[in-house]
Scaffold this motif. Structure first.
Motif, PDB file in Angstrom:
ATOM      1  N   GLN A 145       0.834  -1.200   0.000  1.00  0.00           N
ATOM      2  CA  GLN A 145       0.000   0.000   0.000  1.00  0.00           C
ATOM      3  C   GLN A 145       0.868   1.249   0.000  1.00  0.00           C
ATOM      4  O   GLN A 145       1.915   1.313   0.653  1.00  0.00           O
ATOM      5  CB  GLN A 145      -0.916   0.021   1.221  1.00  0.00           C
ATOM      6  CG  GLN A 145      -0.164  -0.035   2.551  1.00  0.00           C
ATOM      7  CD  GLN A 145      -1.041   0.258   3.732  1.00  0.00           C
ATOM      8  OE1 GLN A 145      -1.660   1.310   3.796  1.00  0.00           O
ATOM      9  NE2 GLN A 145      -1.106  -0.684   4.664  1.00  0.00           N
ATOM     10  N   LEU A 146       0.437   2.245  -0.756  1.00  0.00           N
ATOM     11  CA  LEU A 146       1.057   3.563  -0.794  1.00  0.00           C
ATOM     12  C   LEU A 146      -0.056   4.569  -0.540  1.00  0.00           C
ATOM     13  O   LEU A 146      -1.030   4.624  -1.289  1.00  0.00           O
ATOM     14  CB  LEU A 146       1.715   3.821  -2.152  1.00  0.00           C
ATOM     15  CG  LEU A 146       2.819   2.835  -2.572  1.00  0.00           C
ATOM     16  CD1 LEU A 146       3.267   3.114  -3.998  1.00  0.00           C
ATOM     17  CD2 LEU A 146       4.002   2.914  -1.622  1.00  0.00           C
ATOM     18  N   THR A 147       0.068   5.362   0.507  1.00  0.00           N
ATOM     19  CA  THR A 147      -1.048   6.212   0.929  1.00  0.00           C
ATOM     20  C   THR A 147      -0.737   7.696   0.798  1.00  0.00           C
ATOM     21  O   THR A 147       0.414   8.107   0.736  1.00  0.00           O
ATOM     22  CB  THR A 147      -1.424   5.899   2.388  1.00  0.00           C
ATOM     23  OG1 THR A 147      -0.263   6.090   3.224  1.00  0.00           O
ATOM     24  CG2 THR A 147      -1.895   4.459   2.537  1.00  0.00           C
ATOM     25  N   HIS A 148      -1.810   8.491   0.769  1.00  0.00           N
ATOM     26  CA  HIS A 148      -1.734   9.962   0.733  1.00  0.00           C
ATOM     27  C   HIS A 148      -0.877  10.462  -0.433  1.00  0.00           C
ATOM     28  O   HIS A 148      -0.038  11.345  -0.281  1.00  0.00           O
ATOM     29  CB  HIS A 148      -1.194  10.511   2.056  1.00  0.00           C
ATOM     30  CG  HIS A 148      -2.026  10.147   3.240  1.00  0.00           C
ATOM     31  ND1 HIS A 148      -3.272  10.670   3.469  1.00  0.00           N
ATOM     32  CD2 HIS A 148      -1.801   9.265   4.251  1.00  0.00           C
ATOM     33  CE1 HIS A 148      -3.780  10.156   4.576  1.00  0.00           C
ATOM     34  NE2 HIS A 148      -2.914   9.292   5.073  1.00  0.00           N
ATOM     35  N   ALA A 149      -1.112   9.914  -1.609  1.00  0.00           N
ATOM     36  CA  ALA A 149      -0.326  10.300  -2.781  1.00  0.00           C
ATOM     37  C   ALA A 149      -0.814  11.627  -3.358  1.00  0.00           C
ATOM     38  O   ALA A 149      -2.008  11.839  -3.516  1.00  0.00           O
ATOM     39  CB  ALA A 149      -0.414   9.216  -3.847  1.00  0.00           C
ATOM     40  N   ARG A 150       0.119  12.506  -3.670  1.00  0.00           N
ATOM     41  CA  ARG A 150      -0.216  13.756  -4.363  1.00  0.00           C
ATOM     42  C   ARG A 150       0.279  13.727  -5.802  1.00  0.00           C
ATOM     43  O   ARG A 150      -0.104  14.566  -6.603  1.00  0.00           O
ATOM     44  CB  ARG A 150       0.353  14.964  -3.635  1.00  0.00           C
ATOM     45  CG  ARG A 150       1.832  14.939  -3.386  1.00  0.00           C
ATOM     46  CD  ARG A 150       2.309  16.196  -2.696  1.00  0.00           C
ATOM     47  NE  ARG A 150       2.447  17.287  -3.654  1.00  0.00           N
ATOM     48  CZ  ARG A 150       2.511  18.573  -3.317  1.00  0.00           C
ATOM     49  NH1 ARG A 150       2.399  18.925  -2.055  1.00  0.00           N
ATOM     50  NH2 ARG A 150       2.671  19.505  -4.235  1.00  0.00           N
ATOM     51  N   LYS A 151       1.123  12.763  -6.109  1.00  0.00           N
ATOM     52  CA  LYS A 151       1.555  12.502  -7.481  1.00  0.00           C
ATOM     53  C   LYS A 151       1.770  11.008  -7.607  1.00  0.00           C
ATOM     54  O   LYS A 151       2.159  10.352  -6.639  1.00  0.00           O
ATOM     55  CB  LYS A 151       2.861  13.235  -7.805  1.00  0.00           C
ATOM     56  CG  LYS A 151       2.758  14.748  -7.879  1.00  0.00           C
ATOM     57  CD  LYS A 151       4.104  15.359  -8.249  1.00  0.00           C
ATOM     58  CE  LYS A 151       4.011  16.873  -8.292  1.00  0.00           C
ATOM     59  NZ  LYS A 151       5.339  17.484  -8.635  1.00  0.00           N
ATOM     60  N   LEU A 152       1.528  10.479  -8.789  1.00  0.00           N
ATOM     61  CA  LEU A 152       1.839   9.067  -9.002  1.00  0.00           C
ATOM     62  C   LEU A 152       2.190   8.822 -10.459  1.00  0.00           C
ATOM     63  O   LEU A 152       1.724   9.519 -11.364  1.00  0.00           O
ATOM     64  CB  LEU A 152       0.693   8.163  -8.550  1.00  0.00           C
ATOM     65  CG  LEU A 152      -0.698   8.314  -9.164  1.00  0.00           C
ATOM     66  CD1 LEU A 152      -0.826   7.503 -10.448  1.00  0.00           C
ATOM     67  CD2 LEU A 152      -1.744   7.852  -8.178  1.00  0.00           C
ATOM     68  N   GLU A 153       3.043   7.841 -10.660  1.00  0.00           N
ATOM     69  CA  GLU A 153       3.447   7.441 -12.007  1.00  0.00           C
ATOM     70  C   GLU A 153       3.844   5.976 -11.976  1.00  0.00           C
ATOM     71  O   GLU A 153       4.141   5.412 -10.901  1.00  0.00           O
ATOM     72  CB  GLU A 153       4.602   8.303 -12.513  1.00  0.00           C
ATOM     73  CG  GLU A 153       5.842   8.265 -11.643  1.00  0.00           C
ATOM     74  CD  GLU A 153       6.933   9.203 -12.134  1.00  0.00           C
ATOM     75  OE1 GLU A 153       8.083   9.036 -11.677  1.00  0.00           O
ATOM     76  OE2 GLU A 153       6.651  10.074 -12.966  1.00  0.00           O
ATOM     77  N   THR A 154       3.847   5.342 -13.137  1.00  0.00           N
ATOM     78  CA  THR A 154       4.187   3.931 -13.208  1.00  0.00           C
ATOM     79  C   THR A 154       4.968   3.633 -14.477  1.00  0.00           C
ATOM     80  O   THR A 154       4.785   4.310 -15.506  1.00  0.00           O
ATOM     81  CB  THR A 154       2.913   3.064 -13.173  1.00  0.00           C
ATOM     82  OG1 THR A 154       3.267   1.690 -13.255  1.00  0.00           O
ATOM     83  CG2 THR A 154       1.982   3.402 -14.324  1.00  0.00           C
ATOM     84  N   ASP A 155       5.829   2.642 -14.370  1.00  0.00           N
ATOM     85  CA  ASP A 155       6.551   2.174 -15.557  1.00  0.00           C
ATOM     86  C   ASP A 155       5.976   0.859 -16.069  1.00  0.00           C
ATOM     87  O   ASP A 155       6.543   0.212 -16.938  1.00  0.00           O
ATOM     88  CB  ASP A 155       8.042   2.000 -15.249  1.00  0.00           C
ATOM     89  CG  ASP A 155       8.300   0.991 -14.129  1.00  0.00           C
ATOM     90  OD1 ASP A 155       7.334   0.342 -13.669  1.00  0.00           O
ATOM     91  OD2 ASP A 155       9.465   0.870 -13.705  1.00  0.00           O
ATOM     92  N   GLY A 156       4.842   0.468 -15.507  1.00  0.00           N
ATOM     93  CA  GLY A 156       4.193  -0.767 -15.928  1.00  0.00           C
ATOM     94  C   GLY A 156       4.423  -1.926 -14.984  1.00  0.00           C
ATOM     95  O   GLY A 156       3.632  -2.873 -14.962  1.00  0.00           O
ATOM     96  N   SER A 157       5.470  -1.855 -14.187  1.00  0.00           N
ATOM     97  CA  SER A 157       5.743  -2.912 -13.218  1.00  0.00           C
ATOM     98  C   SER A 157       5.856  -2.385 -11.797  1.00  0.00           C
ATOM     99  O   SER A 157       5.755  -3.134 -10.833  1.00  0.00           O
ATOM    100  CB  SER A 157       7.040  -3.648 -13.586  1.00  0.00           C
ATOM    101  OG  SER A 157       8.144  -2.750 -13.572  1.00  0.00           O
ATOM    102  N   THR A 158       6.039  -1.065 -11.673  1.00  0.00           N
ATOM    103  CA  THR A 158       6.200  -0.422 -10.363  1.00  0.00           C
ATOM    104  C   THR A 158       5.362   0.843 -10.325  1.00  0.00           C
ATOM    105  O   THR A 158       5.251   1.557 -11.327  1.00  0.00           O
ATOM    106  CB  THR A 158       7.681  -0.066 -10.107  1.00  0.00           C
ATOM    107  OG1 THR A 158       8.466  -1.252 -10.166  1.00  0.00           O
ATOM    108  CG2 THR A 158       7.855   0.581  -8.739  1.00  0.00           C
TER     109      THR A 158
END
Length: 264
Positions: A145-158
């Motif tokens: 779990q990753l909480t209280h995100a104000r930005k997010l991005e992914t490379d497809g595996s992470t």
């Protein structure tokens, strides 16, 4: 990338909100109902991730909602924004479920979606404000779990987020699949277009009962909740303030009043 977004219909904050007189649960029929704003931002985050992909990697965005019949309006709002399909967990036995029961029920509902890479939720709802369901859901699904995100991005595996706390900003990452909760700074949600509103009417919505989702009735509902409200009373009306006429001695009068209230 296949993304699941948890959404919730809540009483409009501009409406008068009150508890029912018989069981002290939120009287949802007494106020206008809307898709929670933080959930609009969660849907927007999912759509942005989907749009950043291309071709076969774009995947689908599925919204999952637990609520009464009228929660269909919130589901249609999310679909009109661009989500592809929805799951509506609908059963009278869910009435009065607490946060733990809600997390368990949502975990079962999410399990009916099939394979997914990411679950996105708002960090807390405006009607409950517990801020615990995303973390409990991650525990039940055995996912990071990753909480209280104000930005997010992914490379497809992470999945990588910028997380905001009282101490400052931190960056955290987790392998997919994972559960992420977002705060109000994540984005500005889009307005549904007329085309999106019309398209939403044809998008599939799977309505599930407790039996359909494999939920034991003894695991949900007010009678089985871990907490109970024994008594509630409406907030007393505001009383008129005390006027202090200023005839050159207003400051002294205010100081004397503050002293009488033991404030200074």
């Amino acid at each position: 990338m296949d993304i699941v977004v948890l959404i919730k219909q809540v009483p409009d904050t501009w409406s008068e909100r009150k508890l029912s007189g018989d069981d002290f649960t939120l009287d949802r029929e007494a106020a206008d109902a809307v898709l929670d704003e933080i959930n609009e931002r969660a849907v927007e985050a999912a759509l942005q991730l989907q749009e950043a992909q291309s071709g076969d990697t774009a995947g689908t965005v599925t919204v999952v909602c637990m609520g009464p019949d009228r929660a269909t309006d919130a589901i249609r709002k999310a679909l009109s924004m661009g989500a592809d399909k929805a799951v509506h967990l609908l059963d009278p036995a869910l009435h009065g479920s607490d946060s733990i029961q809600t997390a368990k029920a949502l975990a079962k509902a999410v399990g009916t979606v099939g394979k997914f890479d990411l679950v996105i939720a708002g960090d807390e709802s405006t009607d409950g404000g517990m801020g615990a369901v995303p973390a409990m859901l991650a525990e039940l699904l055995d996912l990071p779990q990753l909480t209280h995100a104000r930005k997010l991005e992914t490379d497809g595996s992470t999945i990588t987020i910028e997380r905001e706390t009282d101490e400052g900003l931190t960056t955290a990452s987790a392998p997919l699949p994972a559960v992420v909760s977002v705060n109000e700074k994540i984005n500005e949600p889009r307005y549904p277009s007329f085309k999106g509103i019309m398209a939403a009417k044809k998008k599939p919505v799977s309505t599930l009962s407790l039996a359909d989702a494999g939920i034991d009735p003894s695991d949900v509902g007010l009678a089985n909740a871990a907490s109970t409200v024994l008594e509630a009373s409406p907030r007393p009306p505001r009383t008129a303030g005390q006027k202090v006429p200023d005839e050159g001695d207003g400051g002294a009068k205010i100081a004397q009043y503050l002293i009488s209230q033991k404030l200074i």
